[in-house]
Write an enzyme that holds these catalytic residues in place. Structure first.
Site, PDB file in Angstrom:
ATOM      1  N   SER A   1      14.846   5.936 -27.821  1.00 50.42           N
ATOM      2  CA  SER A   1      15.970   6.400 -26.990  1.00 50.42           C
ATOM      3  C   SER A   1      17.242   5.610 -27.308  1.00 50.42           C
ATOM      4  O   SER A   1      18.345   6.166 -27.242  1.00 50.42           O
ATOM      5  CB  SER A   1      15.625   6.335 -25.501  1.00 50.42           C
ATOM      6  OG  SER A   1      15.578   5.011 -25.046  1.00 50.42           O
TER       7      SER A   1
ATOM      8  N   HIS B   1      17.604  -6.122 -25.899  1.00 51.39           N
ATOM      9  CA  HIS B   1      16.453  -6.613 -25.132  1.00 51.39           C
ATOM     10  C   HIS B   1      16.685  -6.291 -23.657  1.00 51.39           C
ATOM     11  O   HIS B   1      17.779  -6.538 -23.140  1.00 51.39           O
ATOM     12  CB  HIS B   1      16.305  -8.123 -25.344  1.00 51.39           C
ATOM     13  CG  HIS B   1      15.098  -8.694 -24.671  1.00 51.39           C
ATOM     14  ND1 HIS B   1      13.828  -8.566 -25.204  1.00 51.39           N
ATOM     15  CD2 HIS B   1      14.961  -9.366 -23.505  1.00 51.39           C
ATOM     16  CE1 HIS B   1      12.958  -9.150 -24.392  1.00 51.39           C
ATOM     17  NE2 HIS B   1      13.622  -9.638 -23.358  1.00 51.39           N
TER      18      HIS B   1
ATOM     19  N   VAL C   1      12.743 -16.161 -30.865  1.00 55.00           N
ATOM     20  CA  VAL C   1      12.444 -14.859 -30.265  1.00 55.00           C
ATOM     21  C   VAL C   1      13.442 -14.606 -29.125  1.00 55.00           C
ATOM     22  O   VAL C   1      13.424 -15.312 -28.116  1.00 55.00           O
ATOM     23  CB  VAL C   1      10.983 -14.823 -29.736  1.00 55.00           C
ATOM     24  CG1 VAL C   1      10.710 -13.499 -29.014  1.00 55.00           C
ATOM     25  CG2 VAL C   1      10.008 -15.001 -30.889  1.00 55.00           C
TER      26      VAL C   1
ATOM     27  N   GLU D   1      21.364   0.025 -21.449  1.00 53.75           N
ATOM     28  CA  GLU D   1      21.114  -0.203 -22.882  1.00 53.75           C
ATOM     29  C   GLU D   1      21.829   0.847 -23.723  1.00 53.75           C
ATOM     30  O   GLU D   1      22.432   0.551 -24.749  1.00 53.75           O
ATOM     31  CB  GLU D   1      19.607  -0.143 -23.172  1.00 53.75           C
ATOM     32  CG  GLU D   1      18.815  -1.275 -22.556  1.00 53.75           C
ATOM     33  CD  GLU D   1      17.360  -1.242 -23.003  1.00 53.75           C
ATOM     34  OE1 GLU D   1      17.095  -1.065 -24.202  1.00 53.75           O
ATOM     35  OE2 GLU D   1      16.476  -1.394 -22.132  1.00 53.75           O
TER      36      GLU D   1
END
Ligand code: GAR
Length: 207
Positions: free
Chosen positions: A17, A113, A148, A178
């Site tokens: 998406s 993220h 990370v 996002e």
């Protein structure tokens, strides 16, 4: 003289998406970037179908064909190079990229993220947010460094956490942000308005 649009490569493992949001934004007239290549490590990733529908070159590169992470990453890098990619965007890419890949694309490698980093890096950040009882959650676009989810933060957006939230409902609310943030970060990069200074990303005024 009008600059050529920046060529971006998107690495995606699943639903795609965020890739779709980037494809939609980059298809708009005047957007300073376009997607030159989509790479997936999963053959059945919906992301590959989305790329095909948008008429964008897409490749499944199978991790099984390579002996180790470094060899796999090198193959991905080679594909990106061949496509003339200048900026690599991880969008729901569920493999950890190796140090050599990060160094190779340093300053030209972004990730999205679903948390307000540095809170809740790694897996299931929305679940981590609910487990911690935070009242505000969100999304982060950042440059990738060797850790990370630790690289310099480009953009963030927050959303409220509601008492009735489940992992799904919170994830959906974050996802809306996002889809707005990633194209915006790409646009700023393409306009050369992002300058990294230590851990900070400075947003420069329009030239
Ligand atoms: C997105 O929420 C993205 O932020 C997250 O996976 C989802 C992918 O959705 N990425 C990570 O958690 C990376 N650590 P999408 O495939 O629909 O874009």
């Amino acid at each position: 003289m009008i600059d050529e649009p920046l060529r971006i490569g998107v690495l995606a493992s699943g639903r795609g998406s965020n890739l779709q949001a980037v494809l939609d934004a980059t298809a708009r007239p005047g957007f300073p970037a376009r997607v030159a290549l989509v790479v997936s490590d999963r053959e059945r990733a919906q992301a590959l179908e989305r790329a095909a529908r948008a008429g964008v070159p897409a490749r499944f590169i199978s991790p099984k064909d390579f002996g180790d992470r470094e060899a796999y990453d090198a193959a991905v890098s080679a594909a990106l190079d061949t496509a003339g990619v200048e900026l690599v965007c991880l969008a729901g890419y569920m493999r950890i990229v190796g140090v050599a890949f990060v160094r190779r694309w340093s300053g030209r490698l972004m990730n999205i993220h679903p948390s307000l980093l540095p809170a809740f890096p790694g897996l299931h950040p929305q679940r981590q947010a609910l487990d911690h009882g935070v009242k505000v959650a969100g999304a982060t676009v950042h440059f990738v460094d060797e850790g990370v989810d630790t690289g310099p933060i480009i953009l963030q957006a927050s959303v409220p956490v509601l008492d009735a939230d489940t992992e799904e409902s919170l994830s959906e609310r974050i996802l809306v942000e996002e889809h707005r943030l990633y194209p915006e970060a790409i646009r700023l990069f393409a306009e050369r308005r992002l300058r990294v200074s230590g851990r900070r990303v400075i947003l420069e005024a329009r030239g």
